[in-house]
Design a protein around this motif. Structure first.
Motif, mmCIF file in Angstrom:
data_model
loop_
_atom_site.group_PDB
_atom_site.id
_atom_site.type_symbol
_atom_site.label_atom_id
_atom_site.label_comp_id
_atom_site.label_asym_id
_atom_site.label_seq_id
_atom_site.Cartn_x
_atom_site.Cartn_y
_atom_site.Cartn_z
ATOM 1 N N SER A 110 0.844 -1.196 0.000
ATOM 2 C CA SER A 110 0.000 0.000 0.000
ATOM 3 C C SER A 110 0.878 1.244 0.000
ATOM 4 O O SER A 110 1.967 1.259 0.571
ATOM 5 C CB SER A 110 -0.934 0.019 1.219
ATOM 6 N N LEU A 111 0.365 2.271 -0.675
ATOM 7 C CA LEU A 111 1.080 3.536 -0.796
ATOM 8 C C LEU A 111 0.123 4.674 -0.469
ATOM 9 O O LEU A 111 -0.952 4.783 -1.057
ATOM 10 C CB LEU A 111 1.625 3.706 -2.218
ATOM 11 N N THR A 112 0.528 5.520 0.461
ATOM 12 C CA THR A 112 -0.248 6.711 0.812
ATOM 13 C C THR A 112 0.674 7.921 0.734
ATOM 14 O O THR A 112 1.743 7.927 1.338
ATOM 15 C CB THR A 112 -0.840 6.603 2.238
ATOM 16 N N VAL A 113 0.254 8.898 -0.030
ATOM 17 C CA VAL A 113 1.046 10.114 -0.182
ATOM 18 C C VAL A 113 0.131 11.317 0.025
ATOM 19 O O VAL A 113 -0.849 11.486 -0.706
ATOM 20 C CB VAL A 113 1.715 10.204 -1.569
ATOM 21 N N VAL A 114 0.432 12.107 1.016
ATOM 22 C CA VAL A 114 -0.261 13.377 1.244
ATOM 23 C C VAL A 114 0.800 14.466 1.162
ATOM 24 O O VAL A 114 1.587 14.660 2.092
ATOM 25 C CB VAL A 114 -0.969 13.408 2.606
ATOM 26 N N ALA A 115 0.848 15.133 0.009
ATOM 27 C CA ALA A 115 1.914 16.095 -0.254
ATOM 28 C C ALA A 115 1.345 17.254 -1.069
ATOM 29 O O ALA A 115 1.332 17.210 -2.303
ATOM 30 C CB ALA A 115 3.073 15.431 -0.990
#
Length: 323
Positions: free
Chosen positions: A59-64
């Motif tokens: 899983s990949l989560t990116v908040v940018a």
């Protein structure tokens, strides 16, 4: 850059590179890293994120919010697991998603500023199991309505006997101005596939056509193929079907600039150039870059032939390697 590492035990890479611990991190590249099952990044300053070959990624989560470039290359595709990702990057401008994509488990969020999209390659002819690969790419394309630049690559196997034609799976493309189309045809005709793509983007202003060569941009290599010898397909090959692409009307009345690289002068390539010249009614410049294997004498012969496709107002520029 973090590359060729094996992470053991609970991995806190995402926490380590997020803003609280890396408040000044602008670019992160992770390549060939094993043991990275979950990657969660919350960063206020990250501008570029590039992930290559992460075989254990689940899983990949990116908040940018400041992220401008995201590249994902063969991370989820290296396993049989369903890709799970949640991307929140509202100011993203360049996206290269060269990986598996599932619209049910991959959330890309709003990307109102996106200008450039690079997708995983599409298979022109293949077996039934290739169909799901293409459908993933089709779903990704449907996520976007308007883009400045789209990069597509089409691949054809050497042996297409008894293979199915899959290009009809692509039913729409975003509204784009620049199309970069890479084609690895392995000696087969690609005219029908080229026609299929071009009729879905009749408003393009520029076309960059790469024939069996590497194309690169600010995100790195996009595709490459350099066979030592070009394979010729048999006379009864199905690759030129359906033949209507040679006669069916297509008007590209905004296409002004065409650049073709890796040109070898095969019959299939010459036919494609001829059709592009007839489709593009306002074309003003065509640049043909010959493959490095083409000699000066052969290049001169091909130049004379290609010029016959020209018309008033069209400048044809030829580039070949000098001996």
């Amino acid at each position: 850059m973090l590359m060729e590492v094996r992470l053991r035990g609970p991995c806190g890479l995402g926490e380590a590179v997020s803003s609280p611990r890396c408040p000044s991190l602008r670019r992160l590249v992770v390549k060939d890293a094993y043991g990275l099952g979950d990657l969660t990044i919350h960063s206020e300053c990250l501008l570029k994120l590039e992930l290559f070959r992460l075989p254990d990624l689940q899983s990949l989560t990116v908040v940018a919010p400041a992220l401008q470039l995201l590249k994902l290359d063969n991370c989820f595709a290296l396993s049989s697991r369903q890709p799970v990702a949640n991307i929140s990057a509202p100011h993203l401008m360049w996206l290269a998603w060269m990986d598996d994509y599932d619209q049910n488990s991959v959330q890309l969020g709003e990307m109102a500023y996106l200008q450039s999209l690079v997708t995983q390659h599409f298979i022109m002819y293949g077996e039934d199991y290739h169909s799901s690969h293409n459908r993933n790419g089709v779903c990704l394309l449907r996520h976007f309505e308007h883009l400045h630049r789209l990069v597509l690559t089409l691949q054809c196997p050497k042996d297409i006997a008894n293979k199915k034609y899959f290009m009809e799976q692509i039913t729409r493309l975003p509204d784009i101005k620049l199309l970069e189309l890479g084609i690895t045809a392995c000696g087969h005709s690609f005219g029908a596939s080229l026609f299929h793509v071009m009729r879905m983007c009749t408003a393009i202003r520029a076309l960059v056509l790469g024939l069996n060569v590497a194309l690169e941009d600010e995100m790195g290599p996009l595709f490459s193929y350099s066979p030592s010898e070009e394979t010729l397909c048999p006379s009864d090959c199905i690759c030129d079907q359906p033949p209507s692409w040679k006669t069916e009307e297509l008007v590209l009345n905004r296409l002004e600039v065409v650049e073709i690289s890796g040109f070898r002068g095969t019959e299939h390539e010459i036919n494609a150039v001829k059709q592009i010249c007839s489709w593009a009614t306002v074309l003003r410049r065509m640049t043909v870059k010959f493959h490095d294997s083409i000699t000066e004498n052969k290049a001169e012969v091909l130049c004379e032939l290609l010029v016959t496709f020209s018309r008033l107002g069209l400048d044809m520029i030829f580039i070949y390697r000098m001996p």
